[in-house]
Design an enzyme around this catalytic site. Sequence first.
Site, mmCIF file in Angstrom:
data_model
loop_
_atom_site.group_PDB
_atom_site.id
_atom_site.type_symbol
_atom_site.label_atom_id
_atom_site.label_comp_id
_atom_site.label_asym_id
_atom_site.label_seq_id
_atom_site.Cartn_x
_atom_site.Cartn_y
_atom_site.Cartn_z
ATOM 1 N N SER A 124 -71.696 -11.584 -9.701
ATOM 2 C CA SER A 124 -70.997 -12.871 -9.692
ATOM 3 C C SER A 124 -69.739 -12.767 -8.844
ATOM 4 O O SER A 124 -69.110 -11.696 -8.777
ATOM 5 C CB SER A 124 -70.610 -13.219 -11.128
ATOM 6 O OG SER A 124 -69.719 -14.303 -11.150
ATOM 7 N N TYR A 149 -66.665 -11.317 -19.774
ATOM 8 C CA TYR A 149 -67.877 -11.574 -18.985
ATOM 9 C C TYR A 149 -67.745 -10.972 -17.587
ATOM 10 O O TYR A 149 -68.624 -10.248 -17.113
ATOM 11 C CB TYR A 149 -68.135 -13.087 -18.901
ATOM 12 C CG TYR A 149 -69.185 -13.442 -17.869
ATOM 13 C CD1 TYR A 149 -70.530 -13.202 -18.116
ATOM 14 C CD2 TYR A 149 -68.822 -13.973 -16.634
ATOM 15 C CE1 TYR A 149 -71.492 -13.501 -17.153
ATOM 16 C CE2 TYR A 149 -69.769 -14.283 -15.676
ATOM 17 C CZ TYR A 149 -71.113 -14.041 -15.933
ATOM 18 O OH TYR A 149 -72.055 -14.323 -14.973
ATOM 19 N N LYS A 153 -69.759 -7.674 -15.485
ATOM 20 C CA LYS A 153 -70.398 -7.692 -14.155
ATOM 21 C C LYS A 153 -69.838 -6.575 -13.274
ATOM 22 O O LYS A 153 -70.589 -5.877 -12.586
ATOM 23 C CB LYS A 153 -70.198 -9.054 -13.488
ATOM 24 C CG LYS A 153 -70.924 -10.203 -14.171
ATOM 25 C CD LYS A 153 -72.436 -10.042 -14.071
ATOM 26 C CE LYS A 153 -73.189 -11.160 -14.763
ATOM 27 N NZ LYS A 153 -74.631 -10.882 -14.886
HETATM 28 P P1 NAD Z 1 -79.538 -18.103 -18.167
HETATM 29 O O1 NAD Z 1 -78.829 -17.945 -19.464
HETATM 30 O O2 NAD Z 1 -80.283 -19.352 -17.917
HETATM 31 O O3 NAD Z 1 -80.514 -16.852 -17.932
HETATM 32 C C1 NAD Z 1 -80.306 -15.591 -18.542
HETATM 33 C C2 NAD Z 1 -81.580 -15.249 -19.279
HETATM 34 O O4 NAD Z 1 -81.455 -13.988 -19.917
HETATM 35 C C3 NAD Z 1 -81.934 -16.274 -20.372
HETATM 36 O O5 NAD Z 1 -83.246 -16.728 -20.136
HETATM 37 C C4 NAD Z 1 -81.825 -15.471 -21.663
HETATM 38 O O6 NAD Z 1 -82.747 -15.928 -22.639
HETATM 39 C C5 NAD Z 1 -82.119 -14.071 -21.174
HETATM 40 N N1 NAD Z 1 -81.591 -12.986 -22.010
HETATM 41 C C6 NAD Z 1 -80.373 -12.880 -22.586
HETATM 42 N N2 NAD Z 1 -80.282 -11.733 -23.280
HETATM 43 C C7 NAD Z 1 -81.469 -11.079 -23.111
HETATM 44 C C8 NAD Z 1 -81.975 -9.831 -23.574
HETATM 45 N N3 NAD Z 1 -81.263 -9.020 -24.373
HETATM 46 N N4 NAD Z 1 -83.232 -9.485 -23.199
HETATM 47 C C9 NAD Z 1 -83.983 -10.305 -22.425
HETATM 48 N N5 NAD Z 1 -83.548 -11.484 -21.961
HETATM 49 C C10 NAD Z 1 -82.302 -11.868 -22.305
HETATM 50 O O7 NAD Z 1 -78.463 -17.872 -17.010
HETATM 51 P P2 NAD Z 1 -78.611 -18.019 -15.435
HETATM 52 O O8 NAD Z 1 -77.628 -19.037 -15.001
HETATM 53 O O9 NAD Z 1 -80.021 -18.133 -15.041
HETATM 54 O O10 NAD Z 1 -78.017 -16.618 -14.991
HETATM 55 C C11 NAD Z 1 -78.839 -15.507 -14.688
HETATM 56 C C12 NAD Z 1 -77.951 -14.329 -14.379
HETATM 57 O O11 NAD Z 1 -77.063 -14.680 -13.302
HETATM 58 C C13 NAD Z 1 -77.052 -13.905 -15.543
HETATM 59 O O12 NAD Z 1 -76.955 -12.505 -15.544
HETATM 60 C C14 NAD Z 1 -75.719 -14.517 -15.193
HETATM 61 O O13 NAD Z 1 -74.644 -13.797 -15.739
HETATM 62 C C15 NAD Z 1 -75.726 -14.418 -13.668
HETATM 63 N N6 NAD Z 1 -74.839 -15.387 -13.021
HETATM 64 C C16 NAD Z 1 -74.967 -16.719 -13.315
HETATM 65 C C17 NAD Z 1 -74.095 -17.633 -12.725
HETATM 66 C C18 NAD Z 1 -74.174 -19.110 -13.058
HETATM 67 O O14 NAD Z 1 -73.195 -19.819 -12.828
HETATM 68 N N7 NAD Z 1 -75.313 -19.621 -13.559
HETATM 69 C C19 NAD Z 1 -73.108 -17.196 -11.838
HETATM 70 C C20 NAD Z 1 -73.033 -15.836 -11.530
HETATM 71 C C21 NAD Z 1 -73.909 -14.938 -12.136
HETATM 72 N N1 UFG Z 2 -64.097 -28.148 -14.018
HETATM 73 C C1 UFG Z 2 -63.513 -29.332 -14.456
HETATM 74 N N2 UFG Z 2 -64.021 -29.923 -15.598
HETATM 75 C C2 UFG Z 2 -65.066 -29.379 -16.299
HETATM 76 C C3 UFG Z 2 -65.650 -28.172 -15.838
HETATM 77 C C4 UFG Z 2 -65.121 -27.569 -14.703
HETATM 78 O O1 UFG Z 2 -62.591 -29.839 -13.849
HETATM 79 O O2 UFG Z 2 -65.464 -29.956 -17.324
HETATM 80 C C5 UFG Z 2 -63.597 -27.523 -12.778
HETATM 81 C C6 UFG Z 2 -63.032 -26.121 -12.954
HETATM 82 O O3 UFG Z 2 -61.654 -26.178 -13.280
HETATM 83 C C7 UFG Z 2 -63.296 -25.514 -11.579
HETATM 84 C C8 UFG Z 2 -64.597 -26.196 -11.132
HETATM 85 O O4 UFG Z 2 -64.689 -27.387 -11.908
HETATM 86 O O5 UFG Z 2 -62.271 -25.869 -10.674
HETATM 87 C C9 UFG Z 2 -65.844 -25.354 -11.365
HETATM 88 O O6 UFG Z 2 -65.875 -24.919 -12.732
HETATM 89 P P1 UFG Z 2 -67.193 -24.263 -13.368
HETATM 90 O O7 UFG Z 2 -66.897 -24.015 -14.800
HETATM 91 O O8 UFG Z 2 -68.373 -25.091 -13.024
HETATM 92 O O9 UFG Z 2 -67.349 -22.898 -12.555
HETATM 93 P P2 UFG Z 2 -66.358 -21.655 -12.422
HETATM 94 O O10 UFG Z 2 -66.079 -21.483 -10.961
HETATM 95 O O11 UFG Z 2 -65.199 -21.749 -13.319
HETATM 96 O O12 UFG Z 2 -67.247 -20.458 -12.989
HETATM 97 C C10 UFG Z 2 -68.551 -20.195 -12.481
HETATM 98 C C11 UFG Z 2 -69.439 -19.634 -13.582
HETATM 99 C C12 UFG Z 2 -69.017 -18.254 -13.952
HETATM 100 C C13 UFG Z 2 -68.928 -17.397 -12.758
HETATM 101 C C14 UFG Z 2 -68.031 -18.013 -11.729
HETATM 102 C C15 UFG Z 2 -68.070 -17.206 -10.474
HETATM 103 O O13 UFG Z 2 -69.363 -20.447 -14.736
HETATM 104 O O14 UFG Z 2 -70.000 -17.706 -14.803
HETATM 105 O O15 UFG Z 2 -68.487 -19.325 -11.409
HETATM 106 O O16 UFG Z 2 -67.100 -17.635 -9.582
HETATM 107 F F1 UFG Z 2 -68.437 -16.194 -13.095
#
Ligand code: NAD
Ligand code: UFG
Length: 336
Positions: A124, A149, A153
Amino acid sequence: MRVLLTGGAGYIGSHTAIALLARGHRVVVLDDLVNASEVALERAARIAGAEIPLVVGDAADVDLVRSVLREHRIDAVIHFAGLKAVGESVAEPLRYYGVNLGTAIGTLQAMAAEGVERFVFSSSATVYEQPGPLLREDAPVGIALENPYGRTKAMIESIVTDAAAADGRLQAALLRYFNPVGAHESGDIGEDPKGIPNNLMPYIAQVAAGERERLRVFGDDYDTPDGTGVRDYIHVVDLAEGHVAALEALAPGVLTVNLGTGQGATVLEVLRAFERAVGRELPFEVVDRRPGDAAVSTADPSRAHEVLGWRARRTLDDAVRDAWRWQSRNPRGYRG
Ligand code: NAD
Ligand code: UFG
């Protein structure tokens, strides 16, 4: 290749499964369904016109992962499994360290035991110690981050790097996602947050659907064009294609790449894009900054282009249109 997706029933994993199948790879999913639904995979399989076997279980269970690797003769693992809610990680740090580190270590141990050498990890942009514009992969990464979190990572990145240093056969990619948004263009799969969404796009989508009263904009006094936070929003289908490119580019050692667009958008710009997609104004109010938020976080995406031959092709308007199609067709997500 035959590819195991841990956490593959989730938001990014289900889109990546489709992208892999479209390139002729085979896919198996291991997911404990703690934050996902089988329906997502059934729909992904239908979209792809292929099977996606699902094993329901814990990716930290080394014996289980070993048996899946063996049974399906897996060549590569994309490790999505984990917990991802930043606020929850502050309230429940031990659970976050346990699950995120446990699944990564368990999966890597199982791979080593079964001789599987290819590993792609969902990292991330949150690992960067000093968020800002056009972040490059060589910017400082640390565990002095804002929340547990993010620290999980950064720790997993170190674990993978140490494992690769000890075993020259390991071929790993650390993919630093910026802000994944949008949905498959079919509108059949998308992001399905439980409870009140933490993230901007799913929150606006629920405001547009009439499920939440108004967007709360977290601060309009940042040093940005309109005072609201700037992020690099990447369409989840572009992100999924980035995984395929990374998998196909693996070589011994560790490849670290940003997956972002290089373009920043403010909160109000995202809101306006949504208003264009929906065709009406959406209510919002400006409230205090959210603790821990950075003013700006965008990727320098040039390494991904140079090394993977990949770049994001879809626009913010594409992502918003697709998110809205998913939301309006599935107001209760996968729950019916
Ligand atoms: P998500 O929650 O939809 O997917 C994660 C999946 O992992 C889920 O399906 C959950 O059921 C499964 N899981 C959790 N614990 C588990 C375990 N012990 N064994 C097997 N499966 C398990 O989230 P996502 O948005 O698809 O994110 C996928 C990955 O990308 C995550 O590692 C997340 O941290 C990372 N990531 C997501 C974002 C974002 O904004 N969505 C940003 C950066 C990184
Ligand atoms: N924001 C609002 N109102 C809301 C939600 C968000 O104004 O209800 C704003 C936040 O302040 C930020 C922007 O929208 O400026 C994006 O916020 P998000 O929560 O959508 O995303 P973040 O950038 O805070 O975080 C995301 C993921 C994290 C990841 C990170 C990596 O949620 O898991 O990006 O940069 F780690």
